[in-house]
Design a protein around this motif. Structure first.
Motif, short mmCIF file in Angstrom:
data_model
loop_
_atom_site.label_atom_id
_atom_site.label_comp_id
_atom_site.label_asym_id
_atom_site.label_seq_id
_atom_site.Cartn_x
_atom_site.Cartn_y
_atom_site.Cartn_z
N UNK A 156 0.87 -1.14 -0.04
CA UNK A 156 0.05 0.01 -0.03
C UNK A 156 0.99 1.09 0.01
N UNK A 157 0.50 2.31 -0.74
CA UNK A 157 1.31 3.38 -1.12
C UNK A 157 0.88 4.45 -0.23
N UNK A 158 1.75 5.62 0.18
CA UNK A 158 1.09 6.47 0.77
C UNK A 158 -0.03 7.67 0.09
N UNK A 159 -0.04 7.17 -1.14
CA UNK A 159 -1.18 7.92 -1.92
C UNK A 159 -2.41 7.27 -2.19
N UNK A 160 -2.43 5.94 -1.64
CA UNK A 160 -3.81 5.17 -1.94
C UNK A 160 -4.88 5.67 -1.03
N UNK A 161 -6.05 5.33 -1.51
CA UNK A 161 -7.22 5.95 -1.00
C UNK A 161 -7.33 5.49 0.41
N UNK A 162 -6.85 4.22 0.67
CA UNK A 162 -6.89 3.69 2.39
C UNK A 162 -6.10 4.60 3.11
N UNK A 163 -4.99 5.16 2.84
CA UNK A 163 -3.93 5.83 3.60
C UNK A 163 -4.53 7.32 3.57
N UNK A 164 -5.35 7.76 2.64
CA UNK A 164 -5.93 9.09 2.81
C UNK A 164 -7.13 9.16 3.86
N UNK A 165 -7.65 8.09 4.05
CA UNK A 165 -8.98 8.03 4.72
C UNK A 165 -9.02 8.61 6.32
N UNK A 166 -7.70 8.06 6.99
CA UNK A 166 -7.72 8.65 8.35
C UNK A 166 -7.41 10.28 8.45
N UNK A 167 -6.77 10.72 7.28
CA UNK A 167 -6.68 12.12 7.36
C UNK A 167 -8.13 12.77 7.27
N UNK A 168 -8.93 12.31 6.11
CA UNK A 168 -10.03 12.76 5.81
C UNK A 168 -10.99 12.71 7.28
N UNK A 169 -10.97 11.62 7.75
CA UNK A 169 -11.69 11.41 9.17
C UNK A 169 -11.41 12.60 10.16
N UNK A 170 -9.96 12.57 10.11
CA UNK A 170 -9.52 13.75 11.17
C UNK A 170 -10.00 15.09 10.67
N UNK A 171 -10.21 15.25 9.38
CA UNK A 171 -10.65 16.66 9.02
C UNK A 171 -12.13 17.11 9.02
N UNK A 172 -12.95 15.94 9.22
CA UNK A 172 -14.40 15.71 9.32
C UNK A 172 -14.81 16.86 10.41
N UNK A 173 -14.31 16.74 11.42
CA UNK A 173 -14.74 17.59 12.52
C UNK A 173 -14.57 19.08 12.39
N UNK A 174 -13.16 19.43 11.94
CA UNK A 174 -12.96 20.95 11.81
C UNK A 174 -13.90 21.41 10.74
N UNK B 191 -7.56 29.43 16.12
CA UNK B 191 -7.75 28.02 16.80
C UNK B 191 -8.21 27.04 15.67
N UNK B 192 -9.16 27.51 14.85
CA UNK B 192 -9.70 26.60 13.53
C UNK B 192 -8.47 26.27 12.81
N UNK B 193 -7.43 27.32 12.37
CA UNK B 193 -6.32 26.77 11.36
C UNK B 193 -5.45 25.84 12.20
N UNK B 194 -5.29 26.02 13.57
CA UNK B 194 -4.35 25.07 14.51
C UNK B 194 -5.10 23.81 14.45
N UNK B 195 -6.46 23.74 14.65
CA UNK B 195 -7.03 22.43 14.49
C UNK B 195 -7.12 21.74 13.07
N UNK B 196 -7.22 22.39 12.01
CA UNK B 196 -6.80 21.77 10.58
C UNK B 196 -5.42 21.17 10.59
N UNK B 197 -4.52 22.03 11.08
CA UNK B 197 -3.01 21.75 10.88
C UNK B 197 -2.96 20.38 11.70
N UNK B 198 -3.54 20.25 12.98
CA UNK B 198 -3.46 19.17 13.83
C UNK B 198 -3.96 17.98 13.18
N UNK B 199 -5.06 18.17 12.47
CA UNK B 199 -5.74 16.99 11.88
C UNK B 199 -4.99 16.60 10.46
N UNK B 200 -4.28 17.39 9.86
CA UNK B 200 -3.59 16.95 8.70
C UNK B 200 -2.23 16.39 9.24
#
Length: 145
Positions: free
Chosen positions: A1-19, A94-103
């Motif tokens: 599995x590569x770093x650019x696969x959809x599976x690898x992106x899901x955790x980032x997208x999930x972390x970005x959901x709340x902000x 605070x929101x920008x810091x939240x997004x940065x932390x999610x990323x």
């Protein structure tokens, strides 16, 4: 599995959901205030504190402030409610810091709100209210509609 696969992106997208859900929750009412001008009488109710006391509350002018900010009119927004502009800027940081932390997978910023900060906030709101209702702080009061 590569770093650019959809599976690898899901955790980032999930972390970005709340902000981004929080951003969406703020975007809808902001869009409404951007389109329905609070400077025109009759669109929004009068502040009950202003009606009862004749004094501007800490939130008076807040809708006009948001309306001005959506048009890029920072000076007008600051005149309508300077405290709101400052608080919006803090929330934005605070929101920008939240997004940065999610990323990056880091911890989101925490705002501890103990008795000392609650007291400081109440004192700030009271001081702002009193100051904007005195002749010396009249420049902090929103224009009458």
């Amino acid at each position: 599995m590569t770093a650019h696969s959809p599976t690898a992106a899901r955790p980032v997208l999930r972390r970005l959901a709340r902000p981004f859900a929080a951003l969406g929750a703020l975007a809808l009412p902001t869009a409404y205030v951007a389109t329905v001008d609070p400077n025109s009488a009759g669109h929004y109710p009068t502040c009950p504190f202003l009606r009862a006391t004749g004094w501007w509350c800490p939130g008076c002018g807040g809708l006009r402030c948001v309306h001005a900010l959506t048009r890029g009119e920072l000076t007008t927004a600051a005149h309508d409610n300077l405290l709101a502009v400052v608080l919006f800027a803090i929330v934005g940081v605070l929101w920008v810091r939240w997004v940065f932390a999610a990323l990056t997978g880091g911890r989101p910023p925490r705002v501890e709100f103990g008795p000392a900060r609650a007291t400081a906030l109440v004192l700030l709101l009271v001081a702002f209210t009193v100051l904007r209702n005195l002749p010396i702080g009249a420049h902090l009061a929103p224009p009458a509609v």
